[in-house]
Design a protein around this motif. Structure first.
Motif, PDB file in Angstrom:
ATOM      1  N   ILE A  20      72.901  61.688  51.630  1.00  0.00           N
ATOM      2  CA  ILE A  20      73.092  63.129  51.860  1.00  0.00           C
ATOM      3  C   ILE A  20      72.565  63.919  50.674  1.00  0.00           C
ATOM      4  CG2 ILE A  20      74.822  64.947  52.105  1.00  0.00           C
ATOM      5  CD1 ILE A  20      76.506  62.863  53.689  1.00  0.00           C
ATOM      6  N   ALA A  21      72.894  63.459  49.453  1.00  0.00           N
ATOM      7  CA  ALA A  21      72.457  64.172  48.252  1.00  0.00           C
ATOM      8  C   ALA A  21      70.938  64.229  48.155  1.00  0.00           C
ATOM      9  CB  ALA A  21      73.034  63.501  47.001  1.00  0.00           C
ATOM     10  N   SER A  22      70.257  63.188  48.630  1.00  0.00           N
ATOM     11  CA  SER A  22      68.792  63.175  48.548  1.00  0.00           C
ATOM     12  C   SER A  22      68.152  64.219  49.466  1.00  0.00           C
ATOM     13  CB  SER A  22      68.247  61.788  48.871  1.00  0.00           C
ATOM     14  OG  SER A  22      68.424  61.496  50.242  1.00  0.00           O
ATOM     15  N   ARG A  23      68.921  64.712  50.440  1.00  0.00           N
ATOM     16  CA  ARG A  23      68.393  65.698  51.386  1.00  0.00           C
ATOM     17  C   ARG A  23      68.843  67.125  51.095  1.00  0.00           C
ATOM     18  NH1 ARG A  23      70.063  61.765  56.136  1.00  0.00           N
ATOM     19  NH2 ARG A  23      68.304  60.350  56.030  1.00  0.00           N
ATOM     20  N   VAL A  24      69.713  67.286  50.118  1.00  0.00           N
ATOM     21  CA  VAL A  24      70.277  68.603  49.821  1.00  0.00           C
ATOM     22  C   VAL A  24      69.352  69.359  48.869  1.00  0.00           C
ATOM     23  CG1 VAL A  24      72.200  69.753  48.651  1.00  0.00           C
ATOM     24  CG2 VAL A  24      72.651  67.876  50.217  1.00  0.00           C
ATOM     25  N   ASN A  25      69.122  70.637  49.172  1.00  0.00           N
ATOM     26  CA  ASN A  25      68.255  71.463  48.330  1.00  0.00           C
ATOM     27  C   ASN A  25      69.041  72.321  47.345  1.00  0.00           C
ATOM     28  OD1 ASN A  25      65.902  70.554  49.590  1.00  0.00           O
ATOM     29  ND2 ASN A  25      66.131  72.036  51.238  1.00  0.00           N
ATOM     30  N   ASP A  26      70.295  72.587  47.637  1.00  0.00           N
ATOM     31  CA  ASP A  26      71.125  73.425  46.778  1.00  0.00           C
ATOM     32  C   ASP A  26      71.557  72.627  45.541  1.00  0.00           C
ATOM     33  OD1 ASP A  26      72.820  75.721  46.122  1.00  0.00           O
ATOM     34  OD2 ASP A  26      74.478  74.334  46.578  1.00  0.00           O
ATOM     35  N   PRO A  27      71.208  73.104  44.335  1.00  0.00           N
ATOM     36  CA  PRO A  27      71.518  72.360  43.105  1.00  0.00           C
ATOM     37  C   PRO A  27      73.021  72.140  42.900  1.00  0.00           C
ATOM     38  CG  PRO A  27      70.019  74.166  42.626  1.00  0.00           C
ATOM     39  CD  PRO A  27      70.423  74.303  44.050  1.00  0.00           C
ATOM     40  N   THR A  28      73.829  73.123  43.227  1.00  0.00           N
ATOM     41  CA  THR A  28      75.269  72.989  43.032  1.00  0.00           C
ATOM     42  C   THR A  28      75.839  71.904  43.946  1.00  0.00           C
ATOM     43  OG1 THR A  28      75.432  75.314  42.416  1.00  0.00           O
ATOM     44  CG2 THR A  28      77.473  74.214  43.063  1.00  0.00           C
ATOM     45  N   THR A  29      75.440  71.928  45.188  1.00  0.00           N
ATOM     46  CA  THR A  29      75.910  70.923  46.142  1.00  0.00           C
ATOM     47  C   THR A  29      75.428  69.538  45.724  1.00  0.00           C
ATOM     48  OG1 THR A  29      75.863  72.575  47.905  1.00  0.00           O
ATOM     49  CG2 THR A  29      75.933  70.253  48.583  1.00  0.00           C
ATOM     50  N   TYR A  30      74.177  69.470  45.280  1.00  0.00           N
ATOM     51  CA  TYR A  30      73.634  68.190  44.822  1.00  0.00           C
ATOM     52  C   TYR A  30      74.450  67.651  43.648  1.00  0.00           C
ATOM     53  CZ  TYR A  30      70.666  64.681  42.760  1.00  0.00           C
ATOM     54  OH  TYR A  30      70.201  63.497  42.233  1.00  0.00           O
ATOM     55  N   GLN A  31      74.747  68.522  42.675  1.00  0.00           N
ATOM     56  CA  GLN A  31      75.516  68.094  41.497  1.00  0.00           C
ATOM     57  C   GLN A  31      76.910  67.605  41.892  1.00  0.00           C
ATOM     58  OE1 GLN A  31      75.366  71.532  38.982  1.00  0.00           O
ATOM     59  NE2 GLN A  31      73.375  70.987  38.098  1.00  0.00           N
ATOM     60  N   ARG A  32      77.539  68.301  42.827  1.00  0.00           N
ATOM     61  CA  ARG A  32      78.862  67.875  43.287  1.00  0.00           C
ATOM     62  C   ARG A  32      78.806  66.519  43.984  1.00  0.00           C
ATOM     63  NH1 ARG A  32      81.403  73.563  45.523  1.00  0.00           N
ATOM     64  NH2 ARG A  32      81.714  74.471  43.455  1.00  0.00           N
ATOM     65  N   LEU A  33      77.802  66.334  44.816  1.00  0.00           N
ATOM     66  CA  LEU A  33      77.648  65.044  45.485  1.00  0.00           C
ATOM     67  C   LEU A  33      77.352  63.935  44.473  1.00  0.00           C
ATOM     68  CD1 LEU A  33      75.641  66.062  48.668  1.00  0.00           C
ATOM     69  CD2 LEU A  33      77.884  64.950  48.638  1.00  0.00           C
ATOM     70  N   ALA A  34      76.495  64.238  43.515  1.00  0.00           N
ATOM     71  CA  ALA A  34      76.167  63.238  42.487  1.00  0.00           C
ATOM     72  C   ALA A  34      77.406  62.877  41.667  1.00  0.00           C
ATOM     73  CB  ALA A  34      75.058  63.759  41.573  1.00  0.00           C
ATOM     74  N   ALA A  35      78.233  63.855  41.343  1.00  0.00           N
ATOM     75  CA  ALA A  35      79.463  63.594  40.599  1.00  0.00           C
ATOM     76  C   ALA A  35      80.413  62.734  41.430  1.00  0.00           C
ATOM     77  CB  ALA A  35      80.140  64.903  40.208  1.00  0.00           C
ATOM     78  N   TRP A  36      80.472  63.017  42.735  1.00  0.00           N
ATOM     79  CA  TRP A  36      81.334  62.231  43.614  1.00  0.00           C
ATOM     80  C   TRP A  36      80.841  60.787  43.699  1.00  0.00           C
ATOM     81  CZ3 TRP A  36      81.229  61.343  49.377  1.00  0.00           C
ATOM     82  CH2 TRP A  36      82.435  60.803  49.820  1.00  0.00           C
ATOM     83  N   VAL A  37      79.531  60.608  43.778  1.00  0.00           N
ATOM     84  CA  VAL A  37      78.952  59.267  43.802  1.00  0.00           C
ATOM     85  C   VAL A  37      79.315  58.524  42.517  1.00  0.00           C
ATOM     86  CG1 VAL A  37      76.780  57.962  43.722  1.00  0.00           C
ATOM     87  CG2 VAL A  37      77.090  59.773  45.419  1.00  0.00           C
ATOM     88  N   ASP A  38      79.215  59.193  41.383  1.00  0.00           N
ATOM     89  CA  ASP A  38      79.589  58.564  40.109  1.00  0.00           C
ATOM     90  C   ASP A  38      81.062  58.160  40.108  1.00  0.00           C
ATOM     91  OD1 ASP A  38      77.030  58.807  39.097  1.00  0.00           O
ATOM     92  OD2 ASP A  38      77.470  60.654  37.983  1.00  0.00           O
ATOM     93  N   GLU A  39      81.919  59.029  40.620  1.00  0.00           N
ATOM     94  CA  GLU A  39      83.343  58.720  40.697  1.00  0.00           C
ATOM     95  C   GLU A  39      83.596  57.509  41.597  1.00  0.00           C
ATOM     96  OE1 GLU A  39      87.320  60.433  42.817  1.00  0.00           O
ATOM     97  OE2 GLU A  39      85.875  61.922  42.103  1.00  0.00           O
TER      98      GLU A  39
END
Length: 92
Positions: A20-39
């Motif tokens: 999902i994160a690889s398809r998101v264009n919004d930087p904020t949403t991407y950062q939140r998804l990336a943080a969730w993946v790290d968690e």
């Protein structure tokens, strides 16, 4: 994290969130998804480490049980002794 999560479930969540994160264009949403993946990855690593520790304790407790002639009703004693021995090994 009180209960142990299924590693397969965590891996699926990581995969799904990463896709999902690889398809998101919004930087904020991407950062939140990336943080969730790290968690999720951290939770997975903790869970796997806990499983490995329990397995080492189980194996050592079984060895102790056999060394003492396989007595009935002393499983908790051997489990606690194995935990103690293995925690001492880690602290050294």
């Amino acid at each position: 994290m009180d209960e142990i999560e299924d590693p397969g479930d965590l891996e699926r969540k990581i995969d799904q969130a990463s896709r999902i994160a690889s398809r998101v264009n919004d930087p904020t949403t991407y950062q939140r998804l990336a943080a969730w993946v790290d968690e999720l990855r951290q939770r997975l690593q903790k869970g796997l480490a806990a499983r490995r520790a329990r397995e080492r304790i189980r194996i050592r407790a079984h060895e102790l049980w056999e060394q003492h002639g396989r007595p009935v009703g002393r499983d908790e004693e051997f489990w606690l002794q194995a935990e103690s021995e293995l925690s001492e090994d880690r602290s050294e």
